[in-house]
Design an enzyme around this catalytic site. Sequence first.
Site, PDB file in Angstrom:
ATOM      1  N   ARG A  51       0.813  -1.208   0.000  1.00  0.00           N
ATOM      2  CA  ARG A  51       0.000   0.000   0.000  1.00  0.00           C
ATOM      3  C   ARG A  51       0.847   1.259   0.000  1.00  0.00           C
ATOM      4  O   ARG A  51       0.359   2.348  -0.342  1.00  0.00           O
ATOM      5  CB  ARG A  51      -0.959   0.007   1.205  1.00  0.00           C
ATOM      6  CG  ARG A  51      -1.861   1.250   1.254  1.00  0.00           C
ATOM      7  CD  ARG A  51      -2.981   1.109   2.280  1.00  0.00           C
ATOM      8  NE  ARG A  51      -2.513   0.820   3.607  1.00  0.00           N
ATOM      9  CZ  ARG A  51      -1.981   1.726   4.442  1.00  0.00           C
ATOM     10  NH1 ARG A  51      -1.829   2.978   4.055  1.00  0.00           N
ATOM     11  NH2 ARG A  51      -1.589   1.375   5.656  1.00  0.00           N
ATOM     12  N   TYR A 105     -11.014  17.958 -18.295  1.00  0.00           N
ATOM     13  CA  TYR A 105     -11.625  16.637 -18.280  1.00  0.00           C
ATOM     14  C   TYR A 105     -12.781  16.651 -17.284  1.00  0.00           C
ATOM     15  O   TYR A 105     -12.677  17.243 -16.201  1.00  0.00           O
ATOM     16  CB  TYR A 105     -10.571  15.596 -17.886  1.00  0.00           C
ATOM     17  CG  TYR A 105     -11.143  14.263 -17.475  1.00  0.00           C
ATOM     18  CD1 TYR A 105     -11.903  13.505 -18.360  1.00  0.00           C
ATOM     19  CD2 TYR A 105     -10.932  13.769 -16.201  1.00  0.00           C
ATOM     20  CE1 TYR A 105     -12.440  12.284 -17.973  1.00  0.00           C
ATOM     21  CE2 TYR A 105     -11.468  12.548 -15.808  1.00  0.00           C
ATOM     22  CZ  TYR A 105     -12.216  11.814 -16.705  1.00  0.00           C
ATOM     23  OH  TYR A 105     -12.751  10.610 -16.320  1.00  0.00           O
ATOM     24  N   ASP A 177      -2.099  18.648 -16.311  1.00  0.00           N
ATOM     25  CA  ASP A 177      -2.442  17.292 -16.709  1.00  0.00           C
ATOM     26  C   ASP A 177      -1.838  17.088 -18.099  1.00  0.00           C
ATOM     27  O   ASP A 177      -2.275  17.690 -19.067  1.00  0.00           O
ATOM     28  CB  ASP A 177      -3.959  17.126 -16.740  1.00  0.00           C
ATOM     29  CG  ASP A 177      -4.399  15.709 -17.090  1.00  0.00           C
ATOM     30  OD1 ASP A 177      -3.646  15.010 -17.800  1.00  0.00           O
ATOM     31  OD2 ASP A 177      -5.495  15.297 -16.675  1.00  0.00           O
ATOM     32  N   LYS A 202      -3.957   5.739 -20.310  1.00  0.00           N
ATOM     33  CA  LYS A 202      -4.008   6.180 -21.693  1.00  0.00           C
ATOM     34  C   LYS A 202      -2.697   5.880 -22.417  1.00  0.00           C
ATOM     35  O   LYS A 202      -2.315   4.721 -22.543  1.00  0.00           O
ATOM     36  CB  LYS A 202      -4.361   7.671 -21.732  1.00  0.00           C
ATOM     37  CG  LYS A 202      -5.486   8.105 -20.784  1.00  0.00           C
ATOM     38  CD  LYS A 202      -6.800   7.391 -21.019  1.00  0.00           C
ATOM     39  CE  LYS A 202      -7.992   8.024 -20.322  1.00  0.00           C
ATOM     40  NZ  LYS A 202      -7.969   8.083 -18.874  1.00  0.00           N
TER      41      LYS A 202
END
Length: 385
Positions: A51, A105, A177, A202
């Site tokens: 984690r 986005y 971004d 992506k």
Amino acid sequence: MPKTYQNIETKLIHAGEPEERIRGSVSLPVFQSSTFEYGGQSSYHDLKYIRLNNTPNHIALHKKLAALENAEAALVTASGMGAISTTLLSLLSPGDHLLVQNCLYGGTHDFITKDLTKLGIFYDFIDGSDPESWEPKLRAETKVIYVESMTNPLLQVADLIAVVEFATAHHLISMTDNTFPSPVNFRAPEQGFDLSLHSCTKYLNGHSDIVAGAVIGRGELIQQITHKLNHLGASLDPHACFLLHRGMKTLAVRVRYQNESALAISKFLEHHPAVEKINYLGLESHPDHERARELFDGFSGMLSFELKGDVEVADRFIQNTTLSISAPSLGGVETLITRPATTSHSGMSQEDRQALGISDRLIRLSVGLEATEDLIEDFDQALTP
């Protein structure tokens, strides 16, 4: 001493790899272990634990991603939105304020306008191409300025150099971004951005088979974000790390082909009588073409356009294509086509979309690795009445 590499093609293959191959393995194995033997660490964040994003798979990715954009450090997360939300929550506290580009986005737009405001964090939208309009929106509490290197889905380019200069002058953290260009076309830290964010789902992975995110930039900020991520738990599974690590190695050849293919397809669409408007930064007709040409090494595989007619015409075109897959997401080896109003920006109200110029009939195209000629032929038949 770690090796350094000059060119991105070589960095994609060799940067971040173990100095000594593990048992001679050419490919980094998957360390599918949730926990590791205690090694005397004094800090919670240094414990070897899945984690905490510090398995050998995570560490290799962090080094490779940082090298790609010539940054100090990097961090992978469980999704692109995990990268965005964790970063903003790390850098902003109740009462703080951020300046954010007005076209984003849809998931980012909703997180900032709906979730951050519930935490007492405030925002103002800015026109990324009008630096003169930014200073009047500054507050004493402003901490961050946030933009997209290429906006989703209209392919606009803010005055990115002015963003960095404005952030420096007013002691703000600059974030972009960088998903659409990818590090092949634009490396934000080279231009002075403090942080570059990616949906690795992506282009970086490129094969439509994982969800992941990344934050790349200044070392002290990455450490701060890492500590927040360790508590929030948006860690990336080691097998997803392996797939991302593998997918990234072909990033340069994929993106450069997609750059060329998207430009050829855009030129075809620009002159087709059924097309009313097209948004592609490689076209001289795009209002941000000159700025993009100066900033980027390529214009990406992303474009959007509107056909003459109504929404039914757009839907019929999408249905009539035979090679493109009607699906959300982007940046994969397959050509994907969608109407953002029904997918990536469906969480926004119609009024908000229209105010930004995102019409219900806007079509977004992510160009894949199929033969360009085959795609153009398919689009031509789909546009034929």
